[in-house]
Design an enzyme around this catalytic site. Structure first.
Site, PDB file in Angstrom:
ATOM      1  N   ASP A  92      26.648  -4.242 -32.179  1.00 28.35           N
ATOM      2  CA  ASP A  92      27.122  -5.402 -32.665  1.00 28.35           C
ATOM      3  C   ASP A  92      28.167  -6.005 -31.838  1.00 28.35           C
ATOM      4  O   ASP A  92      27.752  -6.082 -30.642  1.00 28.35           O
ATOM      5  CB  ASP A  92      28.113  -4.982 -33.978  1.00 28.35           C
TER       6      ASP A  92
ATOM      7  N   SER B   8      23.574  -8.878 -42.680  1.00 23.39           N
ATOM      8  CA  SER B   8      24.475  -8.192 -41.580  1.00 23.39           C
ATOM      9  C   SER B   8      25.490  -7.263 -42.598  1.00 23.39           C
ATOM     10  O   SER B   8      26.056  -6.046 -42.005  1.00 23.39           O
ATOM     11  CB  SER B   8      25.341  -9.081 -41.079  1.00 23.39           C
TER      12      SER B   8
ATOM     13  N   HIS C 178      32.633 -10.090 -36.480  1.00 21.46           N
ATOM     14  CA  HIS C 178      31.327  -9.517 -36.988  1.00 21.46           C
ATOM     15  C   HIS C 178      31.234  -8.281 -36.985  1.00 21.46           C
ATOM     16  O   HIS C 178      30.960  -7.155 -37.734  1.00 21.46           O
ATOM     17  CB  HIS C 178      29.981 -10.294 -36.369  1.00 21.46           C
TER      18      HIS C 178
END
Ligand SMILES: *[C@@H]1O[C@H](CO)[C@@H](O)[C@H](O)[C@H]1NC(C)=O
Ligand SMILES: *[C@@H]1O[C@H](CO)[C@@H](O)[C@H](O)[C@H]1NC(C)=O
Ligand SMILES: *[C@@H]1O[C@H](CO)[C@@H](O)[C@H](O)[C@H]1NC(C)=O
Ligand SMILES: *[C@@H]1O[C@H](CO)[C@@H](O)[C@H](O)[C@H]1NC(C)=O
Ligand SMILES: *[C@@H]1O[C@H](CO)[C@@H](O)[C@H](O)[C@H]1NC(C)=O
Ligand SMILES: *[C@@H]1O[C@H](CO)[C@@H](O)[C@H](O)[C@H]1NC(C)=O
Length: 750
Positions: free
Chosen positions: A145, A539, A210
């Site tokens: 990620d 996600s 994220h």
């Protein structure tokens, strides 16, 4: 021009906080354009990585002319799992390489995009759920990620022992990275293109939030009283709070996520000894031998490592699902029973109207009412009028907007920032799609649907001095689960014979750890920072399933990746077709059910041979499969006599695509189930057939005398032709006195 650009990219802009928009970074500013390419060679003939690296340089030298040039242009030599390298090449050099005997495949590096408190309780994994802590703490979840925020409370290692003995990973030291502990036991970063943005930090540190969010959802420790400015207040935690995390940073502010970096991360994660891989990145080629996530996860599964990946955020359009290889668990996003609303009051005095807008606005109004103007009436000039209706940047007159709330049609991501930047207070934005997602705003703002929008515009029109106020957001409850509007839908573009997505998990407004290095919206002018943030996307759904896969593995350390996948799929809670027209194409087998997945009763198991057999039946040639296997295979020795696609794989779901030129299509699904419960036991079949479809199973009872025994059955589906683009579904349920093993059966007319 501006209008077209904005409306077309609306979907992407709206997801900006999760999605990196990627641009090819190489420019044709010389004689010959050079790009990064990935070059696959045959099987390793040695385990010595120096020798493998040397071979790579020799192969590359033969087209570069010299060893030195080869060294300069090579950015990766993958020596652990794959025999491949990445290098900067001209098209001509790439072509020459692809013609060499020892080279299997050459493809151009591409850039991909990145595709929570209440969610665990909602799907039935309470804090008090039973655990096998000793085993759980031996499990390592690898996250590919944007990196990690090691200071976050979610990654405290209180009570955790040193990393398990099998662990071979490492952790820097890196600049600007405080280092690992007994929770984050590995961290690496991959960036070969050399392009850098000032906001990128060349270390595993997360500057986008994220990766911190997804890692904490999978395996974060418990953090009480986590909230976004009081919203979604509760205990933030991952599925497996005692498991370890290994971080592989592959996505960057400047360039997105490069194929060559993703492949390097898979190579490292497999070598380091992760147990589960979670990857919330998408956008690859549907071909299972060209897409790097498919290739990387194939090597992982052959080492017993399960990869869980996000389905993509391109719904509700059909056939948009990504990461669809049968060895991957493909995760759709669903909504939980919590939503965020802001009360909007129009007008003042006796005659006011009150409505509820959608979104997260943390601002308490300072005045009772603010003047309200329709964007179309605040245009800079007459030419700008058509853009001002949508409040596009540069179209509004600051003098007309100052101190006001502005009404904007179809505002893009960041509309409120455009209004705020020129002196406005905030925005009321009308939107037609994605109303199930609460966007987080950097200024007072809210989203209304078309009918409320109509009420507002008529009100503005009806009075001389229109006014309104938007209150700070509050939480409401709503019926759930439902498939998220944005979640990518099937049918699977990679294969007609595999239903994708596999499973749905919470992916709307998930509260989890974030970074203080970025504002909560990432928009210019946003001054809101928070250790926790609400994000939406497949996600966010993906690490819920990756975490549950780790949870299942902690109870069944010897299960294959296919067994864990089967347990997750067959125990899912069925979702309602009434709320989602696309049925299984939206939510797969249904909502993730963590505690049930521990005891599935029966599993549909598979080994490596099964995947190769499937690929041969799908029509991949033995030669193209050499990318996955190191050398060409002879597909004719893998083909089952008389078998067709859908019975060449022991998958826990069944999908039949109707043939357009036939009145009736018959699907034959041969499956094998393994009794993972106690024996002896008898399972009986229950079939639900949709109208116009005949489904039979033979035998109708499976008699097991002991645990781990296998039994075969054949399911036959006979379906009449039907309207194009129609999806209907039934199910097969194997049931004994304790367990309930459900497989959806999907019939689709293309
Ligand atoms: C990273 O570390 C360097 C050296 O310690 C420092 O100068 C720089 O400001 C740091 N950058 C960030 C973004 O923290
Ligand atoms: C969150 O809830 C806890 C009680 O569960 C409370 O003590 C705390 O003040 C709340 N935090 C916020 C910011 O509302
Ligand atoms: C006030 O009442 C009139 C007539 O009923 C209505 O058209 C108007 O929209 C109302 N104003 C507000 C702020 O609701
Ligand atoms: C618009 O939103 C309002 C308030 O939430 C709701 O009552 C109404 O049904 C919605 N209209 C449409 C067309 O979705
Ligand atoms: C592939 O396998 C088939 C059947 O096992 C055999 O007849 C054939 O000769 C093999 N082909 C090659 C190229 O080895
Ligand atoms: C399965 O079917 C057999 C024979 O019809 C029956 O005796 C048995 O009770 C059934 N078991 C369950 C769990 O329904």
């Amino acid at each position: 021009m501006i209008l077209q650009k904005h409306t077309r990219s609306f979907n992407l802009l709206w997801r900006l906080q999760l999605v990196l928009i990627l641009l090819s970074s190489t420019l044709a500013n010389g004689v010959e354009r050079k790009d990064f390419y990935i070059v696959f060679l045959g099987a390793h003939h040695t385990l010595n990585s120096d020798i493998i690296h040397e071979t790579h340089l020799n192969v590359l030298s033969s087209v570069k002319g010299s060893y030195l040039e080869a060294q300069e242009s090579m950015v990766y030599s993958y020596t652990n799992s794959f025999n491949a390298f990445a290098a900067k090449l001209s098209e001509n050099e790439a072509k020459k390489l692809s013609e060499m005997d020892e080279v299997l495949l050459v493809f151009r590096n591409q850039y991909r995009k990145l595709h929570t408190t209440r969610s665990w309780n909602f799907i039935g994994l309470p804090v008090t759920a039973k655990r096998r802590l000793q085993f759980e703490s031996d499990i390592v979840v690898g996250v590919l990620d944007t990196g990690i925020t090691p200071e976050s409370q979610s990654f405290k290692d209180d009570g955790l022992s040193p990393p398990p003995a099998k662990w071979k990973g490492s952790c820097g030291p890196f600049a600007n990275f405080s280092g690992c502990n007994n929770k984050i036991i590995g961290a690496k970063y991959f960036k070969a293109d050399g392009n850098s943005d000032p906001s990128d930090i060349l270390s595993p540190i997360d500057v986008l939030g994220h990766g911190t969010h997804t890692a904490s959802t999978a395996a974060g420790t418990l953090v009480p009283k986590a909230s976004l400015f009081g919203l979604a207040n509760g205990t933030a935690r991952g599925a497996v709070p005692s498991a370890r995390l290994a971080i592989y940073k592959v996505c960057w502010t400047s360039s997105g996520c490069a194929d060559m970096d993703i492949l390097a991360a898979f190579d490292a994660a497999i070598h380091d000894g992760v147990d589960i891989i979670s990857i919330s990145i998408g956008g690859g080629d549907p071909s299972y031998v060209v897409d790097v996530i498919s290739i990387g996860s194939f090597f992982a599964v052959s080492k017993g490592i399960l990869t869980v990946a996000s389905a993509g955020n391109d719904g509700p359009d059909m056939a948009t699902v990504t990461n669809t290889a049968p060895w991957i668990v493909t995760v759709a996003a669903s909504g939980i029973d919590r939503a965020f609303r802001s009360t909007v009051i129009l007008g003042s005095g006796k005659n006011v109207s009150v409505m509820q807008g959608i979104g997260v606005s943390s601002f308490n109004p300072k005045q009772k009412q603010y003047p309200l103007i329709n964007g179309v009436n605040a245009a800079l000039n007459s030419e700008a009028k058509e853009y001002a209706r949508y409040c596009f940047g540069g179209s509004l007159d600051p003098n007309k907007v100052k101190g006001k709330l502005v009404y904007c049609k179809l505002g893009t991501y960041g509309t409120e920032a455009i209004v705020k930047e020129i002196g406005g207070i905030g925005a009321i934005i009308e939107r037609q799609r994605y109303l199930d997602v609460a966007q987080v705003f950097m200024a007072p703002a809210t989203i209304v649907n078309m009918s409320l929008g109509h009420t507002i515009t008529s009100y503005i029109h009806s009075t001389r001095s229109p006014s309104a106020v938007i209150y700070k957001t509050h939480e409401i409850r709503k019926p759930a689960p439902f498939a998220a509007s944005f979640s990518s839908r099937g049918p699977n573009p990679g294969s007609q014979n595999i239903l994708k997505p596999d499973i749905a998990a919470p992916g709307i407004n998930i509260l989890a750890s974030y970074t203080l290095r970025r504002s909560i919206t990432g928009l210019k002018g946003d001054t809101q920072f928070s250790k926790f943030n609400l994000l939406s996307g497949t996600s966010m759904a993906c690490p819920h399933v990756a975490g549950v896969a780790a949870y299942v593995k902690s109870f069944h350390p010897d299960w294959t990746p296919a067994a864990i996948r089967s347990a997750i799929i067959t125990t899912a809670k069925p979702m309602s077709k009434k709320m989602n027209n696309e049925a299984e194409f939206a939510y797969g087998s249904g909502q993730l059910s963590p505690t049930r997945a521990l005891t599935p009763g029966l599993i549909y198991d598979m080994d490596h041979f099964g995947y190769i057999q499937f690929l041969c039946h799908e029509g991949y040639s033995g030669a193209t499969l050499s990318v996955l296997l190191g050398s060409p295979v002879n597909c004719s020795s893998y083909l089952l006599p008389g078998a067709i696609g859908h019975d060449a794989i022991n998958y826990p779901t069944m999908q039949l695509i109707l043939k357009s030129n036939k009145d009736t299509t018959i699907g034959v699904f041969k499956r094998t189930v393994t009794n993972v419960g106690l024996g002896p036991t008898i399972y009986n079949a229950t079939i639900k057939s949709p109208k116009g479809v005949e489904i039979t199973v033979k035998p109708t009872s499976l008699i097991f005398s002991h645990t781990m025994q296998k039994k075969n059955f054949i399911l036959m589906v006979k379906a009449k032709s039907m309207a194009s683009m129609k999806i209907i579904s039934g199910s097969l349920i194997w049931r004994n006195s304790v367990y309930y093993v459900r497989s959806p059966i999907v019939i689709y007319s293309p």
